[in-house]
Design an enzyme around this catalytic site. Structure first.
Site, PDB file in Angstrom:
ATOM      1  N   ARG A  48       0.847  -1.188   0.000  1.00  0.00           N
ATOM      2  CA  ARG A  48       0.000   0.000   0.000  1.00  0.00           C
ATOM      3  C   ARG A  48       0.886   1.243   0.000  1.00  0.00           C
ATOM      4  NH1 ARG A  48       2.307   1.987   3.728  1.00  0.00           N
ATOM      5  NH2 ARG A  48       0.879   3.739   3.572  1.00  0.00           N
ATOM      6  N   GLY A  49       0.226   2.371  -0.207  1.00  0.00           N
ATOM      7  CA  GLY A  49       0.968   3.613  -0.393  1.00  0.00           C
ATOM      8  C   GLY A  49       1.078   3.878  -1.885  1.00  0.00           C
ATOM      9  N   ALA A  50       0.731   5.069  -2.310  1.00  0.00           N
ATOM     10  CA  ALA A  50       0.638   5.340  -3.744  1.00  0.00           C
ATOM     11  C   ALA A  50       1.852   4.871  -4.540  1.00  0.00           C
ATOM     12  CB  ALA A  50       0.378   6.835  -3.947  1.00  0.00           C
ATOM     13  N   ARG A  93      -7.938  -0.349  -6.566  1.00  0.00           N
ATOM     14  CA  ARG A  93      -8.207   0.793  -5.673  1.00  0.00           C
ATOM     15  C   ARG A  93      -8.270   2.045  -6.551  1.00  0.00           C
ATOM     16  NH1 ARG A  93      -4.433   1.253  -0.553  1.00  0.00           N
ATOM     17  NH2 ARG A  93      -6.214   2.405   0.272  1.00  0.00           N
ATOM     18  N   ASP A 243      -2.154  10.769  -2.190  1.00  0.00           N
ATOM     19  CA  ASP A 243      -2.578   9.709  -3.111  1.00  0.00           C
ATOM     20  C   ASP A 243      -2.966  10.274  -4.467  1.00  0.00           C
ATOM     21  OD1 ASP A 243      -3.184   8.691  -0.189  1.00  0.00           O
ATOM     22  OD2 ASP A 243      -2.841   6.969  -1.500  1.00  0.00           O
ATOM     23  N   LYS A 254      -4.797  10.020   3.216  1.00  0.00           N
ATOM     24  CA  LYS A 254      -5.505   9.190   4.183  1.00  0.00           C
ATOM     25  C   LYS A 254      -6.531   9.982   4.984  1.00  0.00           C
ATOM     26  CE  LYS A 254      -5.253   5.833   4.352  1.00  0.00           C
ATOM     27  NZ  LYS A 254      -6.111   4.925   3.578  1.00  0.00           N
TER      28      LYS A 254
HETATM   29  C1  LIG Z   1       3.659   7.936  -0.074  1.00  0.00           C
HETATM   30  S1  LIG Z   1       1.988   8.089  -0.309  1.00  0.00           S
HETATM   31  C2  LIG Z   1       1.307   7.093   0.909  1.00  0.00           C
HETATM   32  C3  LIG Z   1      -0.155   7.402   1.119  1.00  0.00           C
HETATM   33  O1  LIG Z   1      -0.927   6.231   0.846  1.00  0.00           O
HETATM   34  C4  LIG Z   1      -1.606   5.878   2.035  1.00  0.00           C
HETATM   35  O2  LIG Z   1      -2.842   5.294   1.810  1.00  0.00           O
HETATM   36  P1  LIG Z   1      -2.979   3.669   1.948  1.00  0.00           P
HETATM   37  O3  LIG Z   1      -2.245   3.268   3.184  1.00  0.00           O
HETATM   38  O4  LIG Z   1      -4.483   3.469   2.024  1.00  0.00           O
HETATM   39  O5  LIG Z   1      -2.386   3.110   0.681  1.00  0.00           O
HETATM   40  C5  LIG Z   1      -1.756   7.192   2.760  1.00  0.00           C
HETATM   41  O6  LIG Z   1      -2.768   7.977   2.197  1.00  0.00           O
HETATM   42  C6  LIG Z   1      -0.400   7.772   2.544  1.00  0.00           C
HETATM   43  O7  LIG Z   1      -0.261   9.124   2.782  1.00  0.00           O
END
Ligand SMILES: CSC[C@H]1O[C@H](OP(=O)(O)O)[C@H](O)[C@@H]1O
EC number: 5.3.1.23
Length: 355
Positions: A48-50, A93, A243, A254
């Site tokens: 996860r994480g963009a 997603r 994101d 988030k």
């Molecule tokens: C480096 S961007 C990471 C960004 O993605 C996360 O969302 P998720 O954990 O649902 O993939 C979160 O918004 C982070 O800031």
């Protein structure tokens, strides 16, 4: 802390990821071979994480294309399968633009190689090189964001983070954590306050984990404590990831990020978004046009609890992201520099698009 968030296992023809749903208790690498395994890993936030999602999708479409090429040697049938697999992975997603950005980039490479008369086998080799470059580029970009972010800090600063935009959301350094890691390399001593970030607790499970494991001075707080630490003057800057950044600077990140930005504004704390230019989406004019992923209510009512924490059947609203209005953002830190208002102009310049 050295580990691979996402990598390629050429020998087995699979995507290798650190299963983040097992952290902080267990650091386990798992292999993703099929399209469904890759889709599930992205949807379930195993990866996860963009930026990390983008790299996983690039490696994913490559390993799938490699397997297709063993059966389909003519381009039309190969590309027909490629497009179906691309659309499937892209559906995992909706909010993080890097998923579609990476898949579109791989699609472009595929079509360009075909236009140059390359065979399917040569196209697959080119896809493999592009996927590896997307990963290496992410590492370079995050380090550059770190250098630009560090220019806004001084030794001893207090920093607040929300969710995880760290090494675990990228291939190294992170985006919001890149200034922290670079500062640590240079003897700065930051005090980081990590929001736990309900409901999936990426801040507690991932940011606190990676910073603590790396020897960074980090304090875990509940999301509803960010106002107190800022009011007490313990925070000199807020650093968050993103994101999707709209053309006017409105930023999807988030859920809870816009609350932090509002509180930071109230207490005069600079609020910085760390954004690889790959996460800036000039085709989306403003934040109200960003699709916000809705997730299952059980993530609010049942995860992390021995018994459900709410009445059975209760209605639950569980948006995974919110949008921080550009007026609340002090600056957007990219690998090419620090973008300030008016963002519609500065972001376009960062994307090398003249306006
Ligand atoms: C480096 S961007 C990471 C960004 O993605 C996360 O969302 P998720 O954990 O649902 O993939 C979160 O918004 C982070 O800031």
């Amino acid at each position: 802390m050295e580990y691979e968030t996402v990598d390629l296992d050429e020998e087995s023809g699979s995507v290798l990821i650190l299963d983040q749903t097992k952290l902080p208790g267990k650091a386990e690498m798992i292999k993703l071979r099929t399209a469904k395994e890759i889709w599930d890993a992205i949807y379930l936030l195993k990866v996860r994480g963009a930026p990390a999602i983008g790299v996983a999708a690039a490696f994913g479409i490559y390993v799938l294309a490699r397997r297709t090429a063993q059966k389909e040697t003519d381009f039309d049938s190969f590309y027909n399968s490629f497009k179906k697999q691309k659309e499937y992975l892209d559906s995992a997603r909706p909010t993080a633009v890097n998923l579609s950005w990476a898949l579109n980039r791989m699609d472009q490479v595929c079509r360009q190689a075909h236009a140059e008369g390359k065979s399917v086998a040569q196209i697959v080799d080119r896809l493999g090189r592009e996927a590896r470059e997307i990963k290496e580029e992410d590492i370079r970009v995050c380090r550059a964001i770190g250098e630009n972010g560090l220019s806004l800090l001084k030794p001893g600063d207090g920093i607040l983070t929300h969710c995880n935009a760290g090494q675990l959301a990228t291939c190294r350094y992170g985006t919001a954590t890149a200034p922290i890691y670079l500062g640590q390399e240079r003897g700065y001593h930051f005090h980081v306050f990590a929001d736990e970030t309900r409901p999936l607790l990426q801040g507690a499970r991932l940011t606190a984990y990676e910073l603590y494991s790396s020897g960074v001075d980090v304090t875990l707080i509940c999301d509803n404590m960010s106002a107190m630490v800022m009011k007490n003057g313990w925070v000199n800057a807020v650093f968050v990831g993103c994101d999707r950044v709209a053309a006017n600077g409105d930023t999807a990140n988030k859920i809870g990020t816009s609350v932090v930005a509002t509180v930071a504004k109230r207490y005069g704390v600079p609020f910085y978004v760390c954004a690889p230019t790959s996460t800036i989406d000039l085709d989306t004019p403003a934040g109200n046009e960003i699709k916000i992923e809705q997730r299952p209510g059980r993530e609010v009512t049942e995860m992390w609890y021995k018994e459900p924490m709410a009445p059975q059947g209760i209605k639950v609203f569980n948006p995974a992201f919110d949008v921080t209005d550009h007026e609340l953002i002090t600056a957007i830190i990219t690998e090419h520099g620090i973008a300030r208002a008016p963002f519609w102009k500065s972001l376009a310049e960062m994307k090398n698009v003249t306006v």
